[in-house]
Scaffold this active site. Structure first.
Site, PDB file in Angstrom:
ATOM      1  N   THR A  60      48.282  41.894  38.446  1.00 19.06           N
ATOM      2  CA  THR A  60      47.481  43.046  38.020  1.00 19.06           C
ATOM      3  C   THR A  60      47.921  43.568  36.642  1.00 19.06           C
ATOM      4  OG1 THR A  60      48.987  44.364  39.346  1.00 19.06           O
ATOM      5  CG2 THR A  60      46.865  43.874  40.318  1.00 19.06           C
ATOM      6  N   ASP A  61      47.177  44.565  36.144  1.00 17.85           N
ATOM      7  CA  ASP A  61      47.454  45.104  34.812  1.00 17.85           C
ATOM      8  C   ASP A  61      48.280  46.387  34.876  1.00 17.85           C
ATOM      9  OD1 ASP A  61      45.629  43.166  33.707  1.00 17.85           O
ATOM     10  OD2 ASP A  61      44.044  44.409  34.529  1.00 17.85           O
ATOM     11  N   SER A  90      50.487  51.483  33.315  1.00 14.91           N
ATOM     12  CA  SER A  90      49.141  50.947  33.150  1.00 14.91           C
ATOM     13  C   SER A  90      49.145  50.197  31.828  1.00 14.91           C
ATOM     14  CB  SER A  90      48.125  52.080  33.116  1.00 14.91           C
ATOM     15  OG  SER A  90      46.888  51.571  32.727  1.00 14.91           O
ATOM     16  N   ARG A  91      48.946  48.869  31.904  1.00 16.94           N
ATOM     17  CA  ARG A  91      49.158  48.079  30.688  1.00 16.94           C
ATOM     18  C   ARG A  91      47.973  48.052  29.745  1.00 16.94           C
ATOM     19  NH1 ARG A  91      51.122  44.438  34.601  1.00 16.94           N
ATOM     20  NH2 ARG A  91      53.171  45.203  35.145  1.00 16.94           N
ATOM     21  N   VAL A  92      46.772  48.307  30.253  1.00 16.79           N
ATOM     22  CA  VAL A  92      45.630  48.247  29.333  1.00 16.79           C
ATOM     23  C   VAL A  92      44.857  49.558  29.221  1.00 16.79           C
ATOM     24  CG1 VAL A  92      45.272  45.766  29.525  1.00 16.79           C
ATOM     25  CG2 VAL A  92      44.171  47.282  31.150  1.00 16.79           C
TER      26      VAL A  92
END
Ligand code: ATP
Ligand code: MG
Length: 524
Positions: A343-344, A369-371
């Protein structure tokens, strides 16, 4: 001469023979009939179907279907998609020549269906729909676009610090009863006015908790834009296994039409368990924690289907919120590590915070939260910029302060500020907060306006701030929602309104002010 003889032979001998054979062709067409050899929980072994393909749908007596999972030379391992009470060894099995598909279409909105698309809400059968296979290829990279639009959850702590974007995959993980489902449900409820279609896919949940979820969605009017795909704990493991794939195909239909879709898989731990059960019964070799080696592939090919399509493909998006249940916060167990890497980002829910009443129990330090940050509305970055750092500092100092150390005034201020951040991030379930109101509260928080208010009054003060939202001039509101960060004059206008709302609370504080700073920290 030779040619003539040859033509004669064909005309007088082969042609009549061919015609005679043609008469019998329909009668000669072959149909394989397999036989059930053995039955175990949710899985049967079938022989006599050498023509069956991998993943082909097989038909058993009594409207029971199964999927050909292990296709061996002499025997096929079949995963059943229903109860096997009526099935007997020796029963006939037929190939259908197709793979499993589900009905998709607008008529599903507001309905509760099982993973085969059959209604469970006692209403009419789903009509006027197309069908899509449950297993589909994920969109190719060229068809995808960057995540640019936020998916507001309505929860301050997430929208401000761990923002999610449309097309992102954000894992919700936590121990039992830490509020995982509640976060997902709040997010669905918050989509009411945001034109996001929602799908809640329950995998192996208790009937009572699913009933609670549906009742909550109904009560908040969220069923108007939600589809529930339901498989319960006592269903056949095959049904549990196909549930997320079926739900994703339903979601993909809407995404292909350019719509934004949110899908919640609650939860993939149950899904992994169902797959482990099926695999062990099919005698596939177990690996780590007895899960079959391809469990990573099972989940990654599911979550790869969540994306943001580019304009050429209609610009739709599919945001996935998979839920994972951990045991004793063991984040390094097999399934959590797999899903974290797929997941991101993840929302880590801490049972400790839950016990302390800090709800939603999001552990900010372990969540990421990477994006989504790129998709976050710019107004947030100007108001919540240093919130995460301030909170991290506070958490560290809070532990330190527990030892009864004498604290200087600065440290004490950081702690008091941190306590107010924590208080502000507390939010009751089913009460998502609109964007503008979140910005007002966060502005008050980061500008230290709440530091002068006693902790027990913070919630009341927050309500007062939110209630004064109508005082913000419409042109300022418009600019807050725009794609530009908050300008200084606009920020001052909002701060003035917030300050005015806080006056009644600050007056109380001012009287007590001198006494508290020295007293509290020096617990020695
Ligand atoms: P399970 O492991 O059983 O699936 P879960 O992690 O999904 O549990 P929930 O069912 O969402 O947890 O919540 C557990 C309990 O905590 C519920 O009784 C719920 O009402 C309560 N709860 C969750 N979030 C909040 C909140 N923000 N405020 C108050 N109560 C909450
Ligand atoms: Mg739950």
């Amino acid at each position: 001469m030779a040619e003539q003889i040859f033509d004669n032979i064909i005309e007088n001998i082969f042609a009549p023979m061919h015609a005679a054979v043609q008469q019998y062709v329909p009668a000669l067409s072959l149909q394989e009939v397999g036989v059930v050899e053995s039955i175990s929980e949710g899985v049967v072994m079938v022989s006599g179907l050498p023509g069956a393909g991998y993943n082909e749908l097989l038909k058993f007596p009594g409207q029971l279907y199964g999927i050909a999972f292990n296709v061996d030379e002499n025997e096929i391992g079949v995963v059943l998609l229903g109860e096997n009470d009526q099935l007997r060894v020796g029963d006939e099995v037929h190939c259908t020549g197709r793979v499993l598909d589900v009905p998709v279409g607008d008529s599903l909105i507001g309905r509760i269906v099982n993973p085969l698309g059959q209604p469970l809400d006692g209403l009419d059968p789903i009509s006027g729909t197309q069908r899509l296979p449950i297993e589909r290829e994920a969109p190719v990279i060229m068809d995808r676009d960057a995540v640019t639009v936020p998916l507001q959850t309505g929860l301050k702590v997430i929208d401000a610090l761990i923002p999610i974007g449309r097309g992102q995959r954000e894992l919700i993980l936590g121990d039992r009863q830490t509020g995982k489902t509640s976060i997902a449900i709040d997010t669905i409820i918050n989509q009411g006015d945001k034109n996001v279609l929602c799908i809640y896919c329950a995998i192996g949940q208790r009937a009572s908790s699913v009933a609670k979820v549906i009742a909550r969605l109904r009560a908040r009017g969220a069923m108007d834009y939600t589809i529930v795909v339901l498989s319960e704990g006592n269903n056949a493991p095959g049904l549990l296994f196909i549930a997320p794939y079926a739900a994703t195909s339903i979601a993909e239909y809407f995404m292909a039409q350019g719509r934004d879709v949110l899908i919640v898989y609650d939860d993939l731990t149950q899904h992994a368990r169902a797959y482990r059960e099926l695999s062990l019964l099919l005698r596939r070799p177990p690996g780590r924690e007895a899960f079959p080696g391809d469990i990573f592939y099972i989940h990654s090919r599911l979550l790869e289907r969540a994306t943001h399509l580019n304009k050429k493909r209609g610009g739709g998006s599919l945001t996935a919120l998979p839920v994972i249940e951990m045991e004793a916060q063991n984040i390094s167990a097999y399934i959590p590590t797999n899903l974290i890497s797929i997941t991101d980002g993840q929302l880590f829910l801490s049972p400790k915070l839950f016990e302390l009443g800090v709800l939603p129990a999001v552990d900010i330090g372990q969540s990421v939260s990477r994006v989504g940050g790129k998709a976050q509305l710019p107004a947030y970055s100007s108001v919540a910029g240093n919130l995460k750092l301030a909170y991290a500092q506070f958490e560290e100092l809070e532990t330190f302060a527990r030892f009864g150390t004498r604290l200087d005034e600065n440290t004490w201020k950081v702690i008091e500020h941190g306590k107010r951040i924590r208080e502000c991030f507390k939010q009751p379930e089913l009460e998502p907060i609109p964007f503008l109101e979140q910005i007002m509260v966060l502005l008050a928080l980061t500008n230290g306006l709440l530091d002068a208010i006693p902790l027990e009054k913070i919630k009341e003060a927050e309500t007062a701030i939110r209630e004064s939202k109508d005082k913000i001039p419409p042109d300022v509101v418009k600019r807050v929602f725009s794609d530009k960060p908050l300008s200084d004059p606009d920020r001052d206008i909002i701060i003035n309104i917030v300050q005015a709302a806080l006056v009644p609370f600050i007056v109380v504080k001012k009287e007590e002010a001198p006494a508290t700073p020295e007293k509290k920290p020096s617990t020695k």
